[in-house]
Design an enzyme around this catalytic site. Structure first.
Site, PDB file in Angstrom:
ATOM      1  N   ASP A 293       0.867  -1.172   0.000  1.00  0.00           N
ATOM      2  CA  ASP A 293       0.000   0.000   0.000  1.00  0.00           C
ATOM      3  C   ASP A 293       0.911   1.233   0.000  1.00  0.00           C
ATOM      4  OD1 ASP A 293      -2.118   1.718  -0.062  1.00  0.00           O
ATOM      5  OD2 ASP A 293      -3.211   0.781   1.575  1.00  0.00           O
TER       6      ASP A 293
HETATM    7  C1  NOJ Z   1      -3.872   4.059  -0.014  1.00  0.00           C
HETATM    8  C2  NOJ Z   1      -5.077   3.167   0.040  1.00  0.00           C
HETATM    9  O1  NOJ Z   1      -5.110   2.446   1.250  1.00  0.00           O
HETATM   10  C3  NOJ Z   1      -5.146   2.185  -1.110  1.00  0.00           C
HETATM   11  O2  NOJ Z   1      -6.342   1.486  -1.040  1.00  0.00           O
HETATM   12  C4  NOJ Z   1      -4.983   2.914  -2.408  1.00  0.00           C
HETATM   13  O3  NOJ Z   1      -5.116   2.023  -3.469  1.00  0.00           O
HETATM   14  C5  NOJ Z   1      -3.635   3.595  -2.418  1.00  0.00           C
HETATM   15  N1  NOJ Z   1      -3.587   4.564  -1.333  1.00  0.00           N
HETATM   16  C6  NOJ Z   1      -3.327   4.286  -3.737  1.00  0.00           C
HETATM   17  O4  NOJ Z   1      -4.050   5.411  -3.877  1.00  0.00           O
END
Ligand code: NOJ
Length: 759
Positions: A293
């Site tokens: 993530d």
């Molecule tokens: C953080 C989020 O938790 C995730 O779900 C997302 O895909 C990413 N950022 C990218 O934006």
């Protein structure tokens, strides 16, 4: 293009394949593996690590920027071929520009995979995922994902960070809006619908994109519903609730997984070898790749699990995180870690192979610009076909929570209708959180939707602002907590009307990432407004807008009609108006329990009985609250319709079965009204005695049934080993002999019951 041709020649020199098109899919896969072997054999360690590096684009950001991640360095790495993927790059022109740099200027010209958070549509927005899940309509959900894929692929995106398959029981957590709710059975079916909707039958088709099951794992169990928090759960919860939708997504062929921000029992998921290598890539044999993530590799330092970025890179790579999203940990440290022997090169080869595999499957090596067609971009985005599809999905997502004296549907003529609430005239909030390619203020408001019905006199009064201040993409929403100066006008309009429609609830940016709440009531001064209007006109239809279950006990007690309209995306107002006026008969059912009070959270239908479930002796010592009912306000699976349904003749094909055999269940469902309608027929079981305590109910089957007025249908379900067992505390799936109960009906509180024994 020159580079790709060169690369192609190189690859073909290594293998003897002639016509891939004509091969069977097995041969196709073998050919891909041979090509990857060839490619890996000519890649330097820096280039392989480059595949494991993902940069954010230069436009918008969905998380805090990493230190030193400046544009010049990104361009330089692109030219060297040290970038495997980019996110948040949108528009054919932008994607083409980046693809051109890497393809034409880097040594091997390996194309980028372009990721984006296409969560409930790109520009044409469907309802938020939680709302869609309320439809229990798997075909519609799949269609919705395919519309999102068609639009995303038309702007150059070939990989979405969706679906989020996190099970959650905690409405305080803002991200429940992005999932399928609290139940692993429903959640697994929806996971499959979404994965297959995004990826289609053929991933290399120009209108399909790779999906990503996230967040692996247990993010939905974040303690106290607080974002980015710790998770501490036992094996039983992990295996029976958290993992099943991920496994279902994997079995449906999802190409990628994303790990999560939380730690799980003390180990950050990003550095968790047990999750990523032992379970996902080991036991489940997943052959796609895992993306971290946003900055979750770097954040292992803040978690106190890694001493610095280098240590974090080492731990993440060893644990099986293949692609580094915006930590800059791999690009800065992984080559050194391999050279010093701290990370085995075979792990890098494996990660690069997984990433290259998905690129091959997408067809990026055949044509890196295949998603860069300006003509498609112009015609596909926002097409009428897509607008119709999201309208259909929006109507199916609406849940009728209460309808005393058939206040709904509204009469189409001769009525004076007051429409009250800032959200009724809002074109932005209904788009919901996650709207990566959609412009602000592009939803059809409820006011606009209702104005299309001309037979009544409609008067709008705001009543009170909901939010004050900027509600742009990453901004916090500032709620109006004090200003009641517009109450008087709303009260006046309500007094003069036959029916009052009040649109109240949360702003679209009060849920989603980093939007945890401690209060589940109507935000700001809306509760006061509701009560003030109620004093002058009790004929109120409350239309709720929200990204999570709300605790609206007062409304349930006083307001005759309540419609759960979530945030329904681009077509919100049309969908709501069609339901209010009866042009669409609602059939949605809640995918998450609505509490009476925030203090009940986490609250869920598949709870354990406890040793003291009821008040046997009229004393205080039983499992309850002393200041509230322990039951929910609205249970999981609940939802009304303008039709009424009756269940009868619940039959099983026996009372005693050998373990391993199939138990057939049938039930009659009758539409007892004079309106055609749809009902989600739900089957729950209870395993009465287990070596690990069993929930009081578990959903094990459902069917969305259309019934004409007066019609009866017999619905059949089958229970078998797959649905009658559970994971024990060692993580083994077992089916235990003993007595079972079966319940069938229109919600998790269904009363029609039968039983059988498993021997
Ligand atoms: C953080 C989020 O938790 C995730 O779900 C997302 O895909 C990413 N950022 C990218 O934006």
């Amino acid at each position: 293009m020159k580079k790709i041709a060169l690369l192609g020649t190189l690859l073909f020199a290594f293998i003897s394949c002639q016509n891939i098109q004509s091969q069977t899919s097995n041969t196709k896969n073998q050919n891909i593996e041979q090509k990857i072997d060839s490619l890996l054999s000519i890649m330097t360690i820096e280039e392989k690590v480059g595949q494991m590096n993902q940069y954010n684009g230069f436009w918008n950001v969905t998380g805090p920027a990493p230190e030193g991640g400046n544009a010049e360095k990104k361009y330089e790495d692109l030219r060297k071929g040290y970038v495997g993927s980019m996110l948040n790059v949108r528009g054919v022109e932008n994607v083409r520009a980046l693809q051109k740099i890497i393809v034409e200027e880097s040594r091997l010209g390996i194309p980028l995979i372009i990721g984006s958070d296409v969560i409930h549509g790109y520009k044409t927005l469907a309802p938020i995922p939680l709302a869609e899940s309320a439809s229990w309509d798997l075909e519609a959900i799949k269609k919705s994902a395919s519309v999102a894929a068609a639009e995303a692929s038309a702007v150059g995106v070939n990989w979405t960070f969706a679906p989020m398959v996190d099970i959650s029981r905690d409405a305080r957590w803002g991200r429940v809006m992005e999932g399928a709710g609290e139940d692993p059975f429903l959640g697994s079916k929806i996971a499959v619908a979404r994965v297959t909707g995004f990826q289609g039958e053929d991933l290399s088709a120009v209108n399909t994109i790779a999906a990503c099951a996230k967040h692996f794992a247990a993010y939905g169990f974040t303690e106290a519903g607080k974002e980015y928090n710790t998770v501490d759960i036992g094996t039983s919860t992990l295996y029976n609730y958290v993992l099943p939708p991920f496994k279902a997504a994997k079995d449906a062929g999802v190409k990628t997984f994303m790990n999560s921000f939380n730690d799980l029992n003390g180990v950050p998921a990003t550095g968790d070898k047990f999750l990523q290598r032992d379970i996902l890539k080991g036991k489940w044999n997943f052959d796609g790749f895992v993306v971290s993530d946003w900055a979750s590799i770097r954040e292992m330092v803040d978690w106190g699990h890694a001493k610095d970025l280098k240590d974090a890179a080492k731990k993440a790579a060893i644990a099986g995180s293949d692609l580094d999203m915006e930590s800059n940990a791999y690009i800065n440290h992984l080559v050194d870690l391999v050279k010093s022997g701290e990370v085995e090169e075979s792990l890098i080869d494996d990660a690069a192979r997984r990433i290259l595999r998905v690129k091959f499957e997408l067809g990026l090596f055949d044509d890196p610009y295949k998603y860069c067609d300006e003509e498609r971009e112009k015609t596909v985005i926002g097409s009428t076909k897509h607008l119709d599809a999201v309208l259909d999905m929006a109507k199916k997502s609406i849940v009728l929570l209460k309808n005393d004296n058939n206040l709904l549907p509204l009469k189409k003529e001769g009525q004076k209708i007051a429409l009250i609430g800032a959200l009724a005239n809002d074109k932005n909030s209904p788009l919901g959180s996650w709207r990566i390619g959609s412009d602000d203020n592009t939803a059809v408001s409820v006011l606009e939707g209702m104005q299309a019905y001309k037979g009544n006199k409609l008067t709008y009064a705001k009543g009170a602002d909901l939010f004050v201040g900027n509600a742009g993409f990453v901004h916090e929403v500032i709620i109006n907590e004090t200003d009641k100066s517009d109450f008087a006008e709303a009260i006046k309009v309500a007094k003069q009307s036959d029916v009052v429609v009040m649109v109240l609830g949360e702003h679209g940016f009060q849920s989603g990432e980093a939007r945890s709440r401690t209060n589940l009531q109507l935000p700001g001064v809306q509760q006061e407004l509701l009560e003030a209007v109620y004093k002058v006109n009790k004929n109120i239809v409350l239309v709720l807008n929200n990204g999570r279950p709300l605790a609206v006990s007062w409304a349930d007690e006083h307001i005759p009609a309540i419609v759960e309209a979530w945030q329904l995306g681009t077509q919100t107002g049309n969908a709501v108006a069609q339901v209010l006026y009866g042009d669409y008969n609602p059939s949605g059912k809640l995918p998450m329990t609505f509490p009476r009070h925030v203090g009940q959270v986490p609250i869920y239908y598949n709870y354990k009985n406890t040793g003291r479930p009821t008040d046997k002796d009229n004393n205080v010592f039983w499992s309850h609250y002393i200041d509230s009912e322990k039951t929910p306000l609205y249970p999981f699976g609940y939802g009304l319709s303008y039709s009424t349904f009756e269940y009868s003749n619940l039959n099983l094909n026996g009372t005693s079965f050998k373990t391993g055999s199939e138990v057939n269940v049938s039930v009659n469902v009758t539409n007892t009204s004079n309106i055609d309608g749809k009902e989600v027929v739900q089957l729950y079981i209870r395993d009465l005695v287990g070596s690990v305590t069993r929930p009081v109910r578990e959903l094990k089957g459902f069917e969305l049934v259309e019934l004409k007025a007066g019609e009866t249908k017999t619905i059949n379900f089958a229970l078998n080993n797959e649905t009658l067992g559970f994971y024990n505390n060692q993580g083994d799936y077992i089916v235990e002999p003993g007595d079972f109960k079966v319940f069938v009906g229109g919600s998790s509180t269904a009363t029609l019951e039968a039983g059988f024994e498993l021997k």
